[in-house]
Design an enzyme around this catalytic site. Structure first.
Site, PDB file in Angstrom:
ATOM      1  N   TYR A   1      15.583  -8.382   9.033  1.00 32.72           N
ATOM      2  CA  TYR A   1      14.693  -7.916  10.088  1.00 32.72           C
ATOM      3  C   TYR A   1      13.862  -9.102  10.595  1.00 32.72           C
ATOM      4  O   TYR A   1      13.768 -10.138   9.935  1.00 32.72           O
ATOM      5  CB  TYR A   1      13.765  -6.822   9.560  1.00 32.72           C
ATOM      6  CG  TYR A   1      14.487  -5.594   9.040  1.00 32.72           C
ATOM      7  CD1 TYR A   1      14.525  -4.422   9.795  1.00 32.72           C
ATOM      8  CD2 TYR A   1      15.119  -5.593   7.801  1.00 32.72           C
ATOM      9  CE1 TYR A   1      15.182  -3.283   9.320  1.00 32.72           C
ATOM     10  CE2 TYR A   1      15.775  -4.468   7.320  1.00 32.72           C
ATOM     11  CZ  TYR A   1      15.807  -3.318   8.083  1.00 32.72           C
ATOM     12  OH  TYR A   1      16.457  -2.207   7.613  1.00 32.72           O
TER      13      TYR A   1
ATOM     14  N   CYS B   1      -5.944 -18.012  16.545  1.00 27.99           N
ATOM     15  CA  CYS B   1      -6.620 -17.911  17.837  1.00 27.99           C
ATOM     16  C   CYS B   1      -8.065 -18.396  17.777  1.00 27.99           C
ATOM     17  O   CYS B   1      -8.701 -18.604  18.816  1.00 27.99           O
ATOM     18  CB  CYS B   1      -6.583 -16.472  18.339  1.00 27.99           C
ATOM     19  SG  CYS B   1      -4.909 -15.869  18.699  1.00 27.99           S
TER      20      CYS B   1
ATOM     21  N   ARG C   1       0.823  -1.210   0.000  1.00 23.77           N
ATOM     22  CA  ARG C   1       0.000   0.000   0.000  1.00 23.77           C
ATOM     23  C   ARG C   1       0.860   1.264   0.000  1.00 23.77           C
ATOM     24  O   ARG C   1       0.435   2.314  -0.477  1.00 23.77           O
ATOM     25  CB  ARG C   1      -0.926   0.010   1.219  1.00 23.77           C
ATOM     26  CG  ARG C   1      -2.029  -1.041   1.165  1.00 23.77           C
ATOM     27  CD  ARG C   1      -3.103  -0.796   2.219  1.00 23.77           C
ATOM     28  NE  ARG C   1      -2.617  -0.948   3.574  1.00 23.77           N
ATOM     29  CZ  ARG C   1      -2.584  -2.096   4.240  1.00 23.77           C
ATOM     30  NH1 ARG C   1      -2.993  -3.219   3.656  1.00 23.77           N
ATOM     31  NH2 ARG C   1      -2.144  -2.145   5.491  1.00 23.77           N
TER      32      ARG C   1
END
Length: 538
Positions: A278, A42, A21
């Site tokens: 990273y 979850c 984006r």
């Protein structure tokens, strides 16, 4: 610039879609060794329990959707097996056909998450009815077993949040559920005040809960469980919910620094010690917002936010990651348990001792409006400054709302002195004119300023039980509460008139009682020169 993302569950897709984006020119490639990406991990217990019936709704994005909508190349069932940081390449294995290829990157993002840990129990690997749950493929296997074998009983090893959620959902399916944990409490790392209430609730709903016990062996192809206390259990099904470990092998082989517990170390821009690599999500060790100390980051909500932030950083923004707070919530039948920040368990593990705690049990909304229930809240704060360090709560209604407010308070570096000033929306169906959070502030201030002193029942010196004066201020007709036997019962309404009955040459304790009566009694006694210590209990 070409960016390769390793891992496609939470942080990886969040990073990739945000970066697209921001920038249309970057080439973005995502490798995921599993069969699905961007799934709601979850939600899996609730799918198994039949609460969520649409399996497809668990998968938020597909590779085709990411390509069509975001121009991101996604390869599922592709495992990155090694990194060459010097040449900036990765080796990738196609798990479907066994072929290998080399791919080049300008920036590499590790978002490979964590995996369930199977305890070293004799016979665990041979248990044909034993399962772990981490992804949709695992859930499919469990669901197939439930439908094909129609088990009547299940043993869940591990009474953490995942174990509790699975136990509840299997119970809702009609199974006989046994929950086992080696710790002396359920719901770790919640503190005992909260955990004990959760335990009682589990038992009330018909679960068999065995604590402070390990499984020494699993035999009979998984149908017999041997316990350290000498007992054996027969079971149709076993679920291993005994924790997770970071998927750190790839990082370690590339020379990336790891913490003692195996997480990838990152700086405040989420960069590892290796240039242009990273890491985000369950795999990383970051910094605690509360203490500034190193801490694992183990929540999907944190992974998503880290991914979003890292995309901005990679795109050139001068931003920094503030650190990890840790906030969670769990449904346990008709209870909600929630926490934010640090628990006492965590503080003690970090060697932090200069804190105070309060435990209050006000109503979740105005007591005169129908349906009011007690909300049990524990607040932890610095003993000198009142800085809020953590909070936990359990109850039927309004728990997540209060913990969410306290999460904001901790992030904003507020103290207990700030909580009374918070303007919490009030209407009798939702709160009281002085909300639970406001009350927590008042009580916390009393602790810091020593206007009122409290003590946990377990910390009362043994000698005091022989020599001190224990006062119960319950009114006539009210049931006794708390575990301490009172020296005398003087109703609060009569306390001023009978003040001469209270000895001034002994230590005075006020026995535990929910509500404001004990605090009111303590202030009355203080007005007559008598210092009284309020006893706290679950």
């Amino acid at each position: 610039m070409k960016i390769i993302v390793v891992g496609g569950v939470a942080g990886g897709p969040s990073f990739a879609t945000r970066l697209r984006r921001l920038n249309e020119t970057h080439e973005i490639v995502l490798y995921e060794r599993g069969e699905n990406i961007s799934f709601a991990s979850c939600a899996l217990p609730y799918y198994l329990g039949g609460v969520i019936k649409d399996r497809d709704s668990l998968i938020e994005r597909t590779p085709a959707q990411l390509k069509e909508k975001n121009n991101i190349d996604v390869f599922i069932e592709h495992e990155v097996t090694s990194i060459d940081p010097v040449n900036k390449t990765v080796n990738v294995k196609n798990l479907a056909d066994g072929t290998n290829k080399t791919d080049h990157y300008d920036r590499l993002i590790l978002a490979s998450g964590a995996r369930p840990t199977l305890p070293p129990i004799k016979g665990a690997q041979e248990a044909k009815n034993g399962f772990i749950l981490r992804n949709v493929t695992h859930a499919d296997k469990i669901m197939d077993f439930l439908e094909a074998e129609n088990p009547q009983s299940v043993t869940v090893l591990g009474a953490g949040v995942m174990g509790l959620e699975l136990a509840e959902n299997f119970k809702e399916r009609g199974l006989d559920v046994t929950l086992i944990d080696q710790l002396p409490q359920v719901a770790f790392p919640y503190d005992t005040e909260i955990a004990d209430l959760v335990y009682d609730h589990l038992v009330e709903h018909g679960l068999h809960v065995i604590l402070n016990t390990t499984v020494t062996e699993i035999s009979d192809n998984g149908h017999t469980v041997h316990l350290s206390n000498g007992d054996t259990l027969k079971t149709d099904m076993i679920i291993f919910a005994t924790g997770v470990a970071p998927n750190n092998e790839l990082a370690a082989s590339a020379g990336i620094d790891l913490s003692k517990s195996g997480q990838v170390k990152v700086d405040n821009r989420l960069q590892t010690n290796v240039e242009d690599i990273y890491a985000i999500g369950d795999i990383i060790e970051t910094t605690s917002i509360v203490t500034g100390l190193p801490t694992p980051s183990m929540l999907s909500s944190a992974a998503n936010r880290q991914g979003h932030l890292l995309a901005d950083i990679i795109n050139g923004a001068d931003l920094h990651y503030r650190g990890y707070l840790g906030s969670g919530v769990a449904k346990i039948f008709d209870y909600t348990a929630s926490y934010t920040g640090l628990t006492e368990h965590m503080l003690k593990a970090a060697g932090i001792t200069n804190y105070k705690t309060i435990f209050i049990t006000p109503f979740d909304h105005a007591y005169f409006y129908p349906g009011a229930e007690r909300l049990n809240l524990k607040l932890i704060f610095d003993g000198e400054t009142g800085k809020i360090l953590g909070a936990q709560a359990v109850g039927k209604k309004g728990v997540d709302k209060r913990i969410g407010q306290l999460s904001v308070a901790i992030t904003g570096n507020l103290t207990v002195f700030d909580l009374p000033d918070l303007e919490i929306p009030y209407s009798p169906p939702y709160s009281s004119s002085r909300d639970v959070v406001n009350i927590a502030g008042y009580v916390g201030i009393n602790q810091v300023t020593k206007v009122a002193e409290t003590i946990d029942v377990a910390e009362i010196p043994a000698e005091d039980f022989k020599t001190a004066y224990f006062l119960d201020v319950r009114e006539a007709g009210k049931a006794k509460s708390g575990s301490v036997e009172a020296t005398a019962n003087i109703p609060l309404s009569e306390l001023r008139e009978r003040i001469t009955e209270i000895p001034k040459d002994k230590k005075v304790y006020l026995t535990f009682r929910k509500g404001l009566n004990t605090y009111t009694a303590a202030r009355i006694l203080a007005g007559f020169g008598i210092k009284a210590i309020m006893i706290e209990e679950n």
